[in-house]
Design a protein around this motif. Structure first.
Motif, PDB file in Angstrom:
ATOM      1  N   LYS A 119     -19.359   9.843   0.350  1.00  0.00           N
ATOM      2  CA  LYS A 119     -20.384  10.875   0.249  1.00  0.00           C
ATOM      3  C   LYS A 119     -21.592  10.308  -0.481  1.00  0.00           C
ATOM      4  O   LYS A 119     -21.462   9.516  -1.390  1.00  0.00           O
ATOM      5  CB  LYS A 119     -19.868  12.082  -0.543  1.00  0.00           C
ATOM      6  N   GLU A 120     -22.769  10.758  -0.072  1.00  0.00           N
ATOM      7  CA  GLU A 120     -24.001  10.370  -0.750  1.00  0.00           C
ATOM      8  C   GLU A 120     -24.241  11.318  -1.914  1.00  0.00           C
ATOM      9  O   GLU A 120     -24.790  12.405  -1.744  1.00  0.00           O
ATOM     10  CB  GLU A 120     -25.174  10.411   0.237  1.00  0.00           C
ATOM     11  N   ILE A 121     -23.794  10.938  -3.079  1.00  0.00           N
ATOM     12  CA  ILE A 121     -24.000  11.702  -4.301  1.00  0.00           C
ATOM     13  C   ILE A 121     -24.677  10.774  -5.290  1.00  0.00           C
ATOM     14  O   ILE A 121     -24.190   9.686  -5.576  1.00  0.00           O
ATOM     15  CB  ILE A 121     -22.666  12.230  -4.872  1.00  0.00           C
ATOM     16  N   SER A 122     -25.808  11.206  -5.795  1.00  0.00           N
ATOM     17  CA  SER A 122     -26.576  10.395  -6.723  1.00  0.00           C
ATOM     18  C   SER A 122     -25.917  10.370  -8.097  1.00  0.00           C
ATOM     19  O   SER A 122     -25.491  11.402  -8.610  1.00  0.00           O
ATOM     20  CB  SER A 122     -27.985  10.980  -6.830  1.00  0.00           C
ATOM     21  N   LYS A 171     -20.461  15.023 -13.970  1.00  0.00           N
ATOM     22  CA  LYS A 171     -21.591  15.924 -13.756  1.00  0.00           C
ATOM     23  C   LYS A 171     -21.776  16.693 -15.059  1.00  0.00           C
ATOM     24  O   LYS A 171     -20.878  17.409 -15.490  1.00  0.00           O
ATOM     25  CB  LYS A 171     -21.307  16.904 -12.619  1.00  0.00           C
ATOM     26  N   TYR A 220     -24.992  13.966 -12.096  1.00  0.00           N
ATOM     27  CA  TYR A 220     -23.935  13.009 -12.398  1.00  0.00           C
ATOM     28  C   TYR A 220     -24.511  11.821 -13.169  1.00  0.00           C
ATOM     29  O   TYR A 220     -25.558  11.277 -12.800  1.00  0.00           O
ATOM     30  CB  TYR A 220     -23.278  12.489 -11.116  1.00  0.00           C
ATOM     31  N   LEU A 272     -16.640  12.695 -10.467  1.00  0.00           N
ATOM     32  CA  LEU A 272     -16.774  11.996  -9.198  1.00  0.00           C
ATOM     33  C   LEU A 272     -15.982  10.698  -9.247  1.00  0.00           C
ATOM     34  O   LEU A 272     -16.157   9.892 -10.166  1.00  0.00           O
ATOM     35  CB  LEU A 272     -18.254  11.691  -8.947  1.00  0.00           C
ATOM     36  N   ARG A 305     -15.706   8.760  -3.696  1.00  0.00           N
ATOM     37  CA  ARG A 305     -16.740   9.789  -3.827  1.00  0.00           C
ATOM     38  C   ARG A 305     -16.188  11.207  -3.751  1.00  0.00           C
ATOM     39  O   ARG A 305     -16.927  12.160  -3.566  1.00  0.00           O
ATOM     40  CB  ARG A 305     -17.869   9.630  -2.818  1.00  0.00           C
ATOM     41  N   GLU A 365     -15.032  14.621  -5.254  1.00  0.00           N
ATOM     42  CA  GLU A 365     -15.334  15.368  -6.468  1.00  0.00           C
ATOM     43  C   GLU A 365     -14.081  16.104  -6.919  1.00  0.00           C
ATOM     44  O   GLU A 365     -13.363  16.682  -6.113  1.00  0.00           O
ATOM     45  CB  GLU A 365     -16.461  16.363  -6.214  1.00  0.00           C
TER      46      GLU A 365
END
Length: 110
Positions: free
Chosen positions: A4-7, A32, A39, A68, A73, A75
């Motif tokens: 997943k694209e999580i910054s 987070k 995050y 995360l 990735r 959560e």
């Protein structure tokens, strides 16, 4: 598996969320922060990069995603993270068990 694209914000953070403060093989989670919903690799990264004081997750919100896995990735809720025995329930990547020494910096614990 597609990540997943999580910054994730962090000082010199790598692809699995390790930063210059915590960078062992098993340092692969990001938190987070309750105060901002962003995050960060660790509490020190939040202190360096955020423009506000950190707030811990209240016990009444432990069913919300707050951790995360840097490997897959996925959560995790606070409950899931605190009960996972330092292993990602999604991909079985190992987390650093020493992180439990710092849980009071992230979560309301007694």
């Amino acid at each position: 598996m597609c990540k997943k694209e999580i910054s994730v914000r962090g000082s010199e953070a790598d692809a699995e969320t390790r930063c210059r403060h915590y960078h062992s093989e098993r340092d692969r989670i990001a938190i987070k922060f309750y105060c901002c919903g962003e995050y960060y690799s660790c509490h020190s990264c939040h202190e360096e990069l955020a423009d506000h004081e950190a707030e811990v997750w209240p016990a009444g919100k432990f069913d919300e995603n707050a951790v995360l896995c840097g490997a897959c990735r996925n959560e995790l809720t606070v409950h899931d993270y605190l009960s996972c025995h330092s292993i990602c329930p999604s991909c079985s990547a190992q987390f650093n068990p020493g992180c439990s020494l710092h849980k009071h910096l992230y979560f309301e614990v007694h």
